[in-house]
Enzyme design. Structure first.
Site, PDB file in Angstrom:
ATOM      1  N   LYS A  22      65.030  41.208  38.162  1.00 27.45           N
ATOM      2  CA  LYS A  22      66.094  40.393  38.762  1.00 27.45           C
ATOM      3  C   LYS A  22      67.282  40.299  37.815  1.00 27.45           C
ATOM      4  O   LYS A  22      68.437  40.491  38.216  1.00 27.45           O
ATOM      5  CB  LYS A  22      65.567  38.990  39.041  1.00 27.45           C
ATOM      6  CG  LYS A  22      66.644  37.946  39.332  1.00 27.45           C
ATOM      7  CD  LYS A  22      66.098  36.566  39.631  1.00 27.45           C
ATOM      8  CE  LYS A  22      65.781  35.775  38.421  1.00 27.45           C
ATOM      9  NZ  LYS A  22      66.923  35.080  37.774  1.00 27.45           N
ATOM     10  N   ASN A  23      67.011  40.046  36.529  1.00 27.57           N
ATOM     11  CA  ASN A  23      68.103  39.766  35.592  1.00 27.57           C
ATOM     12  C   ASN A  23      68.810  41.012  35.084  1.00 27.57           C
ATOM     13  O   ASN A  23      69.760  40.907  34.307  1.00 27.57           O
ATOM     14  CB  ASN A  23      67.596  38.900  34.433  1.00 27.57           C
ATOM     15  CG  ASN A  23      67.275  37.490  34.908  1.00 27.57           C
ATOM     16  OD1 ASN A  23      67.617  37.103  36.035  1.00 27.57           O
ATOM     17  ND2 ASN A  23      66.582  36.736  34.093  1.00 27.57           N
ATOM     18  N   CYS A 116      71.792  23.021  35.849  1.00 25.87           N
ATOM     19  CA  CYS A 116      70.633  23.242  36.716  1.00 25.87           C
ATOM     20  C   CYS A 116      69.474  22.464  36.095  1.00 25.87           C
ATOM     21  O   CYS A 116      69.632  21.791  35.081  1.00 25.87           O
ATOM     22  CB  CYS A 116      70.315  24.728  36.834  1.00 25.87           C
ATOM     23  SG  CYS A 116      69.544  25.395  35.379  1.00 25.87           S
ATOM     24  N   ARG A 121      73.863  24.301  30.759  1.00 26.07           N
ATOM     25  CA  ARG A 121      74.199  25.726  30.899  1.00 26.07           C
ATOM     26  C   ARG A 121      75.712  25.964  31.032  1.00 26.07           C
ATOM     27  O   ARG A 121      76.205  26.482  32.031  1.00 26.07           O
ATOM     28  CB  ARG A 121      73.425  26.335  32.047  1.00 26.07           C
ATOM     29  CG  ARG A 121      71.925  26.149  31.829  1.00 26.07           C
ATOM     30  CD  ARG A 121      71.077  26.828  32.822  1.00 26.07           C
ATOM     31  NE  ARG A 121      71.103  28.290  32.639  1.00 26.07           N
ATOM     32  CZ  ARG A 121      70.480  29.112  33.488  1.00 26.07           C
ATOM     33  NH1 ARG A 121      69.873  28.620  34.536  1.00 26.07           N
ATOM     34  NH2 ARG A 121      70.522  30.420  33.298  1.00 26.07           N
ATOM     35  N   ASP A 304      61.750  32.454  29.379  1.00 28.36           N
ATOM     36  CA  ASP A 304      61.349  32.579  30.788  1.00 28.36           C
ATOM     37  C   ASP A 304      59.842  32.728  30.963  1.00 28.36           C
ATOM     38  O   ASP A 304      59.362  32.772  32.096  1.00 28.36           O
ATOM     39  CB  ASP A 304      62.054  33.775  31.447  1.00 28.36           C
ATOM     40  CG  ASP A 304      63.541  33.514  31.595  1.00 28.36           C
ATOM     41  OD1 ASP A 304      64.282  34.465  31.892  1.00 28.36           O
ATOM     42  OD2 ASP A 304      63.968  32.359  31.391  1.00 28.36           O
ATOM     43  N   ARG A 397      63.203  32.991  44.492  1.00 33.32           N
ATOM     44  CA  ARG A 397      64.433  33.448  43.838  1.00 33.32           C
ATOM     45  C   ARG A 397      64.136  34.590  42.881  1.00 33.32           C
ATOM     46  O   ARG A 397      64.983  35.457  42.665  1.00 33.32           O
ATOM     47  CB  ARG A 397      65.081  32.301  43.047  1.00 33.32           C
ATOM     48  CG  ARG A 397      65.607  31.176  43.896  1.00 33.32           C
ATOM     49  CD  ARG A 397      66.418  30.236  43.054  1.00 33.32           C
ATOM     50  NE  ARG A 397      67.368  30.985  42.241  1.00 33.32           N
ATOM     51  CZ  ARG A 397      68.021  30.466  41.206  1.00 33.32           C
ATOM     52  NH1 ARG A 397      67.817  29.207  40.857  1.00 33.32           N
ATOM     53  NH2 ARG A 397      68.863  31.175  40.516  1.00 33.32           N
TER      54      ARG A 397
END
Ligand code: EPZ
Length: 418
Positions: A22-23, A116, A121, A304, A397
């Site tokens: 994803k990133n 978030c 952030r 993560d 997500r």
């Protein structure tokens, strides 16, 4: 909204294939704004965040085509440079549109991403770097307004190695006038994957994978083909699943070299791990040893995977300490794990975990993407009854069909509508 139900107590077994990262996909899709023509991207994961960036870019005038699992992207006919709040508020990574839009259109209007669950952030380092490259930037009614006739190369030092900050400035610099040097740059594999894609478009970039990246601006770029790297966080999540259930699984289509810190920690916890070129075989331990971790920028232990590793330590022998150094509020999963019987004490950026023999199933609430994964992992090992993880839109997500992949590994897990 959906929920995921898990009946724990079964060791995982079998094989699982890893999706594209994803990133890496998010900045690479954004980079398609830099040149017209049809880009062909392989291994784009089917995720909520990918759908979000596609819908924002469609608003800007980008066309998308899906063809046998490949995503084609064309930004010949951009008609706007404004990323609306309604979409940006659902995904902070929309900030990745700022650099390429400014480089391509000379203008960008992006809703300032709010904080978030895991922290404030800020994006101050992104903006400071763009100003150093000659952009005029002002904040107005919650929007970042940026303008630049043509960005100029600059010497930039990041106070903190920011992943999307490094990616944003790389994309802004590839067609800037002159040389840009990024110091204290992030060197996550996803940054390297973006650099490879930009080189395929004709960019002049060196040093990706180190903390100093040098970019010489070129006059124009062209569309390219690129295959996204595998998702190291998804792979790591399944590895921890094998460790926590005492299972034995093979992870295919991954890059073991991206997971050296997790492999080291799981071996210390007692797991047997063998690595191939693009696969990992992991046998979970009968008794999980407690292991301390401290999250750090790559190649240190990834933030993560912190929540997922905490679930493992919740059922380890003895005490372990987890230090979160990247985000200021990334222990939200602790209160939910406690409801499953975990014994965890938080003191600022440190969590002290006293391993228990077992966890108990319970209804729990997902609060952010990786915290949701830690609750699924805890559910896999919780005994008696069923664990219900609510608000799993957070999971969707960042994980492609996670319950199907865990079911393919023998877990009793399914999705229900709330
Ligand atoms: C990226 O976020 C990832 N997201 C995150 O993954 C990941 O947790 C994070 O990097 C760290 O590895 C994407 O790549 C889309 P940072 P990013 O800028 O770039 C501070 C997931 O679960 N900072 O590297 O936003 C910041 O507050 C997500 O997939 C500033 O102070 O993270 C943090 O403390 C979660 N000012 C630290 O730097 C800035 O301008 C690192 O943040 C930018 C960052």
């Amino acid at each position: 909204m959906d929920k995921i139900i898990i009946k724990g107590g079964k060791p995982l077994s079998g094989m699982v294939n890893i999706s594209g990262a994803k990133n890496a996909a998010l900045p690479i899709i954004a980079a398609c704004l830099l040149a017209g023509g049809w880009h062909r991207l392989k291994r784009i994961p089917q995720l909520r965040d990918i759908r979000t960036i596609k819908s924002i870019m469609s608003e800007l005038g980008t066309d998308f085509r899906e063809e046998d699992g490949e995503l084609e992207v064309n930004s010949d006919n951009l008609k706007s440079y404004k990323a609306p709040y309604e979409l940006v508020k659902t995904m902070r990574a929309s900030i990745l549109l700022l650099g390429p839009l400014l480089a391509r259109c000379g203008k960008a209007k992006i809703s300032l991403p709010g904080g978030c669950a895991i922290g404030a952030r800020p994006v101050n380092l992104h903006l400071k770097a763009l100003v150093a490259m000659g952009a005029d930037i002002y904040l107005d009614h919650g929007y970042i307004n940026a303008e630049a006739n043509r960005l100029a190369g600059a010497e930039i030092f990041f106070d903190i190695p920011t992943v999307t900050g490094t990616e944003n400035i790389m994309m802004a610099a590839v067609t800037a006038r002159g040389r840009t040097v990024l110091r204290n740059a992030a060197n996550e594999p996803e940054v390297g994957d973006l650099a490879r894609m930009l080189r395929a478009m004709g960019a002049d970039i060196e040093g990706d994978g180190t903390d100093t990246i040098v970019i010489n601006g070129v006059d124009g770029l062209k569309a390219c083909q690129h295959e996204i790297i595998p998702d190291r966080i998804e792979a790591g999540t399944f590895m921890i699943g094998a460790a926590i259930t005492g299972g034995n699984i093979k992870i295919d289509g991954c890059q073991p070299g991206h997971l050296t810190s997790l492999i080291e920690k799981l071996r210390l916890a007692g797991a047997q791990i063998d690595t191939g070129d693009e696969s990992i075989r992991i046998q979970g331990p009968a008794h999980i040893e407690s292991v301390d971790i401290k999250t750090m920028p790559y190649p240190g232990f990834p933030t993560d995977l912190q929540a997922q590793f905490m679930s493992l330590m919740a059922v380890a022998d003895g005490w372990s300490m987890i230090r979160e150094t990247i985000f200021e509020n990334r222990f939200i999963h602790v209160s939910e794990l406690r409801r499953m019987g975990a014994d965890i004490e938080i003191n600022g950026s440190q969590a002290l975990i006293k391993g228990k023999d077992r966890l108990f199933s319970a209804p729990v609430m997902a609060t952010d993407l990786r915290a949701s994964a830690s609750l699924v992992l805890a559910g896999l090992v919780a005994e008696e009854g069923r664990t219900e993880v609510h608000r799993i839109y957070h999971l969707d997500r960042g994980y492609e069909a996670i319950e199907e992949k865990f079911r393919g590994l023998g877990a009793t897990i399914w999705r229900e509508r709330e």
